[in-house]
Design an enzyme around this catalytic site. Structure first.
Site, PDB file in Angstrom:
ATOM      1  N   SER A 124     -11.734 -12.385  -8.714  1.00  0.00           N
ATOM      2  CA  SER A 124     -10.424 -12.870  -9.142  1.00  0.00           C
ATOM      3  C   SER A 124     -10.528 -14.300  -9.624  1.00  0.00           C
ATOM      4  O   SER A 124      -9.557 -14.848 -10.120  1.00  0.00           O
ATOM      5  CB  SER A 124      -9.449 -12.788  -7.985  1.00  0.00           C
ATOM      6  OG  SER A 124      -9.966 -13.503  -6.883  1.00  0.00           O
ATOM      7  N   HIS A 145      -9.994  -6.745 -12.549  1.00  0.00           N
ATOM      8  CA  HIS A 145      -9.532  -7.265 -11.264  1.00  0.00           C
ATOM      9  C   HIS A 145      -8.432  -6.413 -10.634  1.00  0.00           C
ATOM     10  O   HIS A 145      -7.328  -6.324 -11.169  1.00  0.00           O
ATOM     11  CB  HIS A 145      -9.044  -8.719 -11.464  1.00  0.00           C
ATOM     12  CG  HIS A 145      -8.530  -9.338 -10.216  1.00  0.00           C
ATOM     13  ND1 HIS A 145      -7.396 -10.089 -10.174  1.00  0.00           N
ATOM     14  CD2 HIS A 145      -9.005  -9.299  -8.955  1.00  0.00           C
ATOM     15  CE1 HIS A 145      -7.188 -10.485  -8.928  1.00  0.00           C
ATOM     16  NE2 HIS A 145      -8.144 -10.017  -8.179  1.00  0.00           N
ATOM     17  N   GLU A 157      -5.983  -6.429 -13.722  1.00  0.00           N
ATOM     18  CA  GLU A 157      -6.117  -7.410 -14.810  1.00  0.00           C
ATOM     19  C   GLU A 157      -7.466  -7.198 -15.488  1.00  0.00           C
ATOM     20  O   GLU A 157      -8.489  -7.027 -14.806  1.00  0.00           O
ATOM     21  CB  GLU A 157      -6.048  -8.837 -14.247  1.00  0.00           C
ATOM     22  CG  GLU A 157      -4.660  -9.221 -13.786  1.00  0.00           C
ATOM     23  CD  GLU A 157      -4.617 -10.573 -13.074  1.00  0.00           C
ATOM     24  OE1 GLU A 157      -3.644 -11.310 -13.278  1.00  0.00           O
ATOM     25  OE2 GLU A 157      -5.551 -10.887 -12.302  1.00  0.00           O
ATOM     26  N   ASN A 196      -2.928 -14.200  -9.677  1.00  0.00           N
ATOM     27  CA  ASN A 196      -3.313 -15.128  -8.611  1.00  0.00           C
ATOM     28  C   ASN A 196      -2.850 -16.546  -8.887  1.00  0.00           C
ATOM     29  O   ASN A 196      -2.624 -17.320  -7.966  1.00  0.00           O
ATOM     30  CB  ASN A 196      -4.825 -15.108  -8.395  1.00  0.00           C
ATOM     31  CG  ASN A 196      -5.231 -14.021  -7.415  1.00  0.00           C
ATOM     32  OD1 ASN A 196      -4.382 -13.257  -6.950  1.00  0.00           O
ATOM     33  ND2 ASN A 196      -6.502 -13.938  -7.110  1.00  0.00           N
TER      34      ASN A 196
HETATM   35  N1  CAA Z   1      -4.525   0.196   2.453  1.00  0.00           N
HETATM   36  C1  CAA Z   1      -4.041   1.283   1.826  1.00  0.00           C
HETATM   37  N2  CAA Z   1      -2.753   1.636   1.887  1.00  0.00           N
HETATM   38  C2  CAA Z   1      -1.934   0.843   2.583  1.00  0.00           C
HETATM   39  C3  CAA Z   1      -2.360  -0.303   3.245  1.00  0.00           C
HETATM   40  C4  CAA Z   1      -3.746  -0.628   3.161  1.00  0.00           C
HETATM   41  N3  CAA Z   1      -4.268  -1.703   3.735  1.00  0.00           N
HETATM   42  N4  CAA Z   1      -1.307  -0.877   3.859  1.00  0.00           N
HETATM   43  C5  CAA Z   1      -0.258  -0.122   3.594  1.00  0.00           C
HETATM   44  N5  CAA Z   1      -0.617   0.919   2.805  1.00  0.00           N
HETATM   45  C6  CAA Z   1       0.229   1.942   2.231  1.00  0.00           C
HETATM   46  C7  CAA Z   1       0.374   3.119   3.129  1.00  0.00           C
HETATM   47  O1  CAA Z   1       0.521   4.257   2.347  1.00  0.00           O
HETATM   48  C8  CAA Z   1       1.666   2.816   3.851  1.00  0.00           C
HETATM   49  O2  CAA Z   1       2.346   3.954   4.225  1.00  0.00           O
HETATM   50  P1  CAA Z   1       2.021   4.647   5.634  1.00  0.00           P
HETATM   51  O3  CAA Z   1       2.062   3.598   6.689  1.00  0.00           O
HETATM   52  O4  CAA Z   1       3.101   5.650   5.769  1.00  0.00           O
HETATM   53  O5  CAA Z   1       0.663   5.287   5.494  1.00  0.00           O
HETATM   54  C9  CAA Z   1       2.495   2.126   2.774  1.00  0.00           C
HETATM   55  O6  CAA Z   1       1.539   1.384   2.011  1.00  0.00           O
HETATM   56  C10 CAA Z   1       3.537   1.210   3.340  1.00  0.00           C
HETATM   57  O7  CAA Z   1       2.923   0.333   4.245  1.00  0.00           O
HETATM   58  P2  CAA Z   1       3.669  -0.437   5.435  1.00  0.00           P
HETATM   59  O8  CAA Z   1       4.843   0.384   5.880  1.00  0.00           O
HETATM   60  O9  CAA Z   1       2.632  -0.829   6.430  1.00  0.00           O
HETATM   61  O10 CAA Z   1       4.179  -1.790   4.851  1.00  0.00           O
HETATM   62  P3  CAA Z   1       4.818  -2.186   3.474  1.00  0.00           P
HETATM   63  O11 CAA Z   1       5.881  -1.253   3.046  1.00  0.00           O
HETATM   64  O12 CAA Z   1       5.101  -3.642   3.578  1.00  0.00           O
HETATM   65  O13 CAA Z   1       3.632  -2.030   2.395  1.00  0.00           O
HETATM   66  C11 CAA Z   1       1.993  -3.320   1.289  1.00  0.00           C
HETATM   67  C12 CAA Z   1       2.413  -2.665   2.588  1.00  0.00           C
HETATM   68  C13 CAA Z   1       1.757  -2.237   0.230  1.00  0.00           C
HETATM   69  C14 CAA Z   1       0.690  -4.037   1.558  1.00  0.00           C
HETATM   70  C15 CAA Z   1       3.154  -4.267   0.827  1.00  0.00           C
HETATM   71  O14 CAA Z   1       3.533  -5.102   1.886  1.00  0.00           O
HETATM   72  C16 CAA Z   1       2.790  -5.135  -0.333  1.00  0.00           C
HETATM   73  O15 CAA Z   1       2.858  -4.728  -1.472  1.00  0.00           O
HETATM   74  N6  CAA Z   1       2.391  -6.401  -0.050  1.00  0.00           N
HETATM   75  C17 CAA Z   1       1.998  -7.347  -1.050  1.00  0.00           C
HETATM   76  C18 CAA Z   1       0.561  -7.084  -1.420  1.00  0.00           C
HETATM   77  C19 CAA Z   1       0.089  -8.024  -2.495  1.00  0.00           C
HETATM   78  O16 CAA Z   1       0.770  -8.919  -2.964  1.00  0.00           O
HETATM   79  N7  CAA Z   1      -1.163  -7.810  -2.902  1.00  0.00           N
HETATM   80  C20 CAA Z   1      -1.800  -8.670  -3.842  1.00  0.00           C
HETATM   81  C21 CAA Z   1      -2.615  -9.619  -3.061  1.00  0.00           C
HETATM   82  S1  CAA Z   1      -3.456 -10.780  -4.053  1.00  0.00           S
HETATM   83  C22 CAA Z   1      -4.903 -10.031  -4.411  1.00  0.00           C
HETATM   84  O17 CAA Z   1      -5.210  -8.949  -4.050  1.00  0.00           O
HETATM   85  C23 CAA Z   1      -5.754 -10.827  -5.280  1.00  0.00           C
HETATM   86  C24 CAA Z   1      -7.117 -11.081  -4.842  1.00  0.00           C
HETATM   87  O18 CAA Z   1      -7.859 -11.413  -5.697  1.00  0.00           O
HETATM   88  C25 CAA Z   1      -7.577 -11.101  -3.439  1.00  0.00           C
END
Ligand code: CAA
Length: 291
Positions: A124, A145, A157, A196
């Site tokens: 990233s 990405h 991306e 990011n």
């Molecule tokens: N892996 C795979 N699937 C996941 C997961 C994980 N770690 N965490 C949650 N899920 C899925 C599951 O299907 C889950 O449903 P179940 O519990 O019924 O199986 C569903 O998402 C909903 O999860 P939660 O009820 O635990 O919580 P939520 O509704 O808040 O969703 C989330 C979790 C999808 C992570 C959500 O909170 C979200 O979108 N968060 C923001 C994530 C974000 O911004 N990511 C970008 C980060 S930056 C990046 O990645 C850049 C880099 O370079 C590092």
């Protein structure tokens, strides 16, 4: 074999959080996929986590048991990188955020991968021009990405460097779309890309607010969720992504910009040095041991 050879076999390098889920996304979308790591242990961990994730999907009727069984047929795990890469059409590198290591990896990949194979990095922050020069196929190197968790987040991306060919961009975009992802394509590279950089602006302000003791991380997260409609606040998100990853990304950016503002915030450095990496270690900004 030509640059239009269809993509049949994808290799994902690095069985960490990102690599393992990227490999699962590829296998779920019908590609024969090999997840490669240098050691057996991370591969075993990745296998166990993916198994639990996919079984949960079946239990919740999000996927059929047949689909998941077919996915396991397509998904292989290996430590013998050269042998795997010798028969691959597309590599997605998701190893540690360290330029010297990535350059070494790409030089080795270039030596063994078929001439038509695209070598993409999931980095990233390390732009692909810094890595492409370690290969003799700079035109087939770019950033691809994914976001964490890759099984869930829709965006990918795609970022060219000056020498990435239009065909490489087209093939990478087509692959991302075939994985069910929405593509954000950059015109030219910049560390952090688009998402990011947006996230960083929010994170910087959140850290600035705790520096001034204006509000707690929990209240700042609440504001992001309940006032702005973000799925998670900036501190929760750092714990999800991993404070180790956040720290190393900052250092990698500093290596490229040499600007002090790129360096990790002192509190992130402290958490990193204390081994408080977030969810994966049981403690980061928040404590997960009791959860
Ligand atoms: N892996 C795979 N699937 C996941 C997961 C994980 N770690 N965490 C949650 N899920 C899925 C599951 O299907 C889950 O449903 P179940 O519990 O019924 O199986 C569903 O998402 C909903 O999860 P939660 O009820 O635990 O919580 P939520 O509704 O808040 O969703 C989330 C979790 C999808 C992570 C959500 O909170 C979200 O979108 N968060 C923001 C994530 C974000 O911004 N990511 C970008 C980060 S930056 C990046 O990645 C850049 C880099 O370079 C590092």
């Amino acid at each position: 074999m030509t640059t239009s050879t269809p993509i049949e076999h994808i290799t994902v390098l690095g069985a960490g959080t990102m690599g393992s889920q990227i490999a699962a996304v590829c296998a779920l979308s019908g590609y024969r996929t090999t997840l490669v790591d240098i050691a057996e242990e991370p591969l075993e961990q990745a296998k166990a986590q993916l198994r639990a994730r996919l079984e949960r999907d079946v239990a919740k009727s999000r996927r059929t048991a047949e689909d998941v069984a077919a996915t396991w047929q397509r998904l292989q795990f290996a430590t013998d990188r050269d042998a795997v890469v010798a028969t691959t059409d597309f590599v997605i590198e998701a190893a540690v955020e360290d330029l010297a290591i990535k350059r070494q990896i790409f030089a080795s990949l270039d030596a063994v991968a078929p001439a038509h194979a695209i070598l993409a990095t999931n980095s990233s922050n390390i732009v692909s021009s810094q890595i492409a020069s370690a290969t003799h196929r700079a035109d087939k190197v770019c950033n691809m990405h994914f976001f964490n968790p890759a099984l869930v987040m829709k965006c990918v991306e795609i970022v060219p460097h000056d020498g990435t060919s239009p065909q490489t961009m087209e093939r990478t975009r087509a692959l991302a779309e075939s994985l069910g992802k929405e593509v954000v394509q950059l015109n030219r590279e910049i560390p952090g890309f688009v998402a990011n950089r947006l996230l960083n602006a929010l994170r910087k302000e959140a850290l600035n607010l705790i520096d001034q003791d204006i509000a707690s991380p929990a209240d700042i997260d609440k504001a992001a969720r309940d006032a702005l409609g973000h799925p998670m606040g900036p501190f929760e998100l750092m714990d999800l992504v991993g404070l180790d990853v956040v720290y190393l990304i900052r250092l990698a950016e500093y290596e490229q910009t040499k600007e002090e503002s790129s360096l990790p915030h002192p509190q992130i450095k402290q958490l990193y040095e204390a081994g408080r990496f977030g969810r994966k270690s049981g403690r980061g900004w928040y404590d997960y041991a009791s959860a």
